[in-house]
Motif scaffolding. Structure first.
Motif, mmCIF file in Angstrom:
data_model
loop_
_atom_site.group_PDB
_atom_site.id
_atom_site.type_symbol
_atom_site.label_atom_id
_atom_site.label_comp_id
_atom_site.label_asym_id
_atom_site.label_seq_id
_atom_site.Cartn_x
_atom_site.Cartn_y
_atom_site.Cartn_z
ATOM 1 N N HIS A 1 0.842 -1.204 0.000
ATOM 2 C CA HIS A 1 0.000 0.000 0.000
ATOM 3 C C HIS A 1 0.870 1.244 0.000
ATOM 4 O O HIS A 1 2.000 1.228 0.501
ATOM 5 C CB HIS A 1 -0.935 -0.010 1.218
ATOM 6 N N ASP B 1 -2.843 3.959 5.940
ATOM 7 C CA ASP B 1 -4.243 3.961 6.367
ATOM 8 C C ASP B 1 -4.874 2.563 6.391
ATOM 9 O O ASP B 1 -5.708 2.265 7.249
ATOM 10 C CB ASP B 1 -5.064 4.882 5.462
ATOM 11 N N ALA B 2 -4.495 1.707 5.455
ATOM 12 C CA ALA B 2 -5.051 0.342 5.443
ATOM 13 C C ALA B 2 -4.615 -0.421 6.689
ATOM 14 O O ALA B 2 -5.419 -1.062 7.374
ATOM 15 C CB ALA B 2 -4.618 -0.386 4.176
ATOM 16 N N GLU C 1 0.127 4.044 1.514
ATOM 17 C CA GLU C 1 -0.066 4.845 2.723
ATOM 18 C C GLU C 1 -0.424 3.921 3.881
ATOM 19 O O GLU C 1 -0.877 2.792 3.670
ATOM 20 C CB GLU C 1 -1.177 5.885 2.498
ATOM 21 N N PRO D 1 -9.454 3.192 2.556
ATOM 22 C CA PRO D 1 -8.308 2.304 2.299
ATOM 23 C C PRO D 1 -8.469 0.943 2.982
ATOM 24 O O PRO D 1 -8.109 -0.088 2.394
ATOM 25 C CB PRO D 1 -7.124 3.090 2.878
#
Length: 340
Positions: free
Chosen positions: A214, A218-219, A216, A296
Motif C-alpha cells: 500500500h 491507512d489500510a 499509505e 483504504p
C-alpha cells in the motif's frame, strides 16, 4: 374391592380386645370398601379399622393377629382363625401396599434426577464458567507471559517478526497514532497472518502485505482499529482457554502455565481460521474518533469494494481534509521493516 370378588361371605368371627387390660370379646369381623368393622353379637359396631393401616402382628402364624396400625403403643388387638377372612384381609393389605409410593424408589428417582442435572451442568455450564472466571482472575503479567509464549510458538510456523530499528520506531508511532499512548505491542510478520490477529497480553500481529503493498499506512491503521475492536468483544485469553478445554484451564488457574501442545494448537488455529467480520456500523465510529479514513481499509479487505461498500460510502474523513498518519520518512522506514 375387586380383589375380593371371589368371596361370597366377607364376615367371620374373631376375638377383640380394646386394650391390654380388657377382656377379650367375641366379635363379628366384616370387610367394607375401606374399613374393617368389628361388631358385637347384637351387630353393634365396636370399632372401625382403616384397611390401609391394618397391621399383621404374626405373619404366617395361626390364628392371625392384627392391630389397627403399626404404632407400638397401639392398644387394640384382633385375633381371627377363619382362613377365608385371613386370606381376604391379606389380599387387601397386599393390594394397598402395591399402590403405596415406594420411598426407596422415590429417593432413587430424585437422586438420579439431581445427579443428571449436576452432570448436565458440569458438561454444559461448568467449562464456560470456569474459563470466564479463570480469564478474569489472571493478572496482566500472566497474560503477557502467555501472549509471549504463544507468539513464540507462532514464530515456529510463520517465521520471526520483521524488525529494524527505524522500522520498529515507525511501527510504534503508528500504533500510538491509531490506538493512543497505551497501544498494544505491534509485530509485523512476513507470512502466516491474514490481515491482523490479536494475542493475550495486548499483542497485535500485522501482515507485512498491509505495509508493503500500500502507498499509505491507512489500510494497516484500519486493521489495527478492527483488531482492537475484536479484542474488546472477545477476550483473547478466554478464547485460548475455551479451545484448550477444561483440564488446561484448571492447569492455568492453578499453575499459571499452559503446555506447548495447547499453545501450538491455538497458534495453528489463529493462523488458519478466518477472522470474524465486523459490521460497518461498529467500525465507522472508531474511524471517526481516530480521524482515519475507512476507504483504504475497505479496499484492503475487499478489493472490489462490494462487501465493504458502507465503509466507502460513509467514510467519516474526506480525502480533502485527511492528514497523513505518519511522516514520509517514517512510512518509508516502516515499509522497509522486513528488509525489502
Amino acid at each position: 374391592m375387586t380383589a375380593l370378588t371371589e368371596y361370597d361371605r366377607l364376615e367371620a368371627s374373631g376375638l377383640w380386645r380394646a386394650d391390654p387390660g380388657a377382656q377379650r370379646v367375641d366379635v363379628i369381623v366384616s370387610i367394607g370398601d375401606a374399613t374393617l368393622t368389628l361388631s358385637d353379637m347384637a351387630e353393634r359396631a365396636l370399632a372401625h379399622w382403616s384397611l390401609a393401616a391394618v397391621h399383621r402382628l404374626n405373619p404366617g402364624q395361626r390364628p392371625a393377629e392384627y392391630a389397627p396400625s403399626e404404632d407400638p403403643e397401639e392398644t387394640e388387638h384382633l385375633e381371627i382363625a377363619d382362613e377365608d377372612m385371613i386370606a381376604a384381609i391379606e389380599r387387601v393389605r397386599k393390594a394397598i401396599a402395591r399402590r403405596r409410593p415406594r420411598s426407596g424408589r422415590l429417593r432413587f428417582a430424585l437422586t438420579a434426577t439431581v445427579a443428571l442435572v449436576l452432570l448436565l451442568l458440569a458438561v454444559t455450564w461448568l467449562p464456560g464458567a470456569l474459563t470466564r472466571q479463570t480469564a478474569a482472575l489472571l493478572p496482566p503479567e500472566t497474560r503477557a507471559a502467555v501472549g509471549q509464549q504463544l507468539f513464540t510458538r507462532i514464530q515456529t510456523i510463520a517465521g520471526a517478526p520483521c524488525e529494524t530499528p527505524r522500522g520498529r520506531a515507525a511501527l510504534n508511532r503508528l500504533g500510538t497514532r491509531v490506538l493512543g499512548p497505551d497501544a498494544p505491542r505491534l509485530h509485523v510478520l512476513q507470512d502466516g497472518v491474514d490481515g491482523a490477529e490479536h494475542l493475550p497480553g495486548r499483542i497485535i500481529l500485522l501482515d507485512a502485505a498491509l505495509i508493503e503493498s500500500h502507498d499509505e499506512p491507512d489500510a494497516a491503521a484500519g486493521y489495527l482499529l478492527a483488531e482492537a475492536l475484536r479484542a474488546t468483544r472477545t477476550d483473547p485469553m478466554q478464547a485460548l482457554l475455551d479451545r484448550a478445554g477444561l483440564w488446561a484451564t484448571m492447569r492455568m488457574l492453578t499453575t499459571g502455565t499452559l503446555s506447548d501442545a495447547v499453545l501450538d494448537a491455538h497458534a495453528r488455529h489463529l493462523l488458519t481460521t478466518p477472522q470474524e467480520e465486523l459490521r460497518p456500523t461498529a467500525l465507522l465510529p472508531l474511524f471517526e474518533a481516530a480521524r482515519i479514513r475507512s476507504t483504504p481499509y475497505a479496499f484492503a479487505v475487499d478489493a472490489s469494494g462490494e462487501r465493504t461498500l458502507p465503509l466507502i460510502e460513509a467514510d467519516p474523513v474526506p480525502v480533502a481534509v485527511a492528514e497523513p498518519l505518519l511522516p514520509d520518512d517514517d512510512w518509508v522506514s516502516l515499509q522497509s521493516i522486513c528488509g525489502t
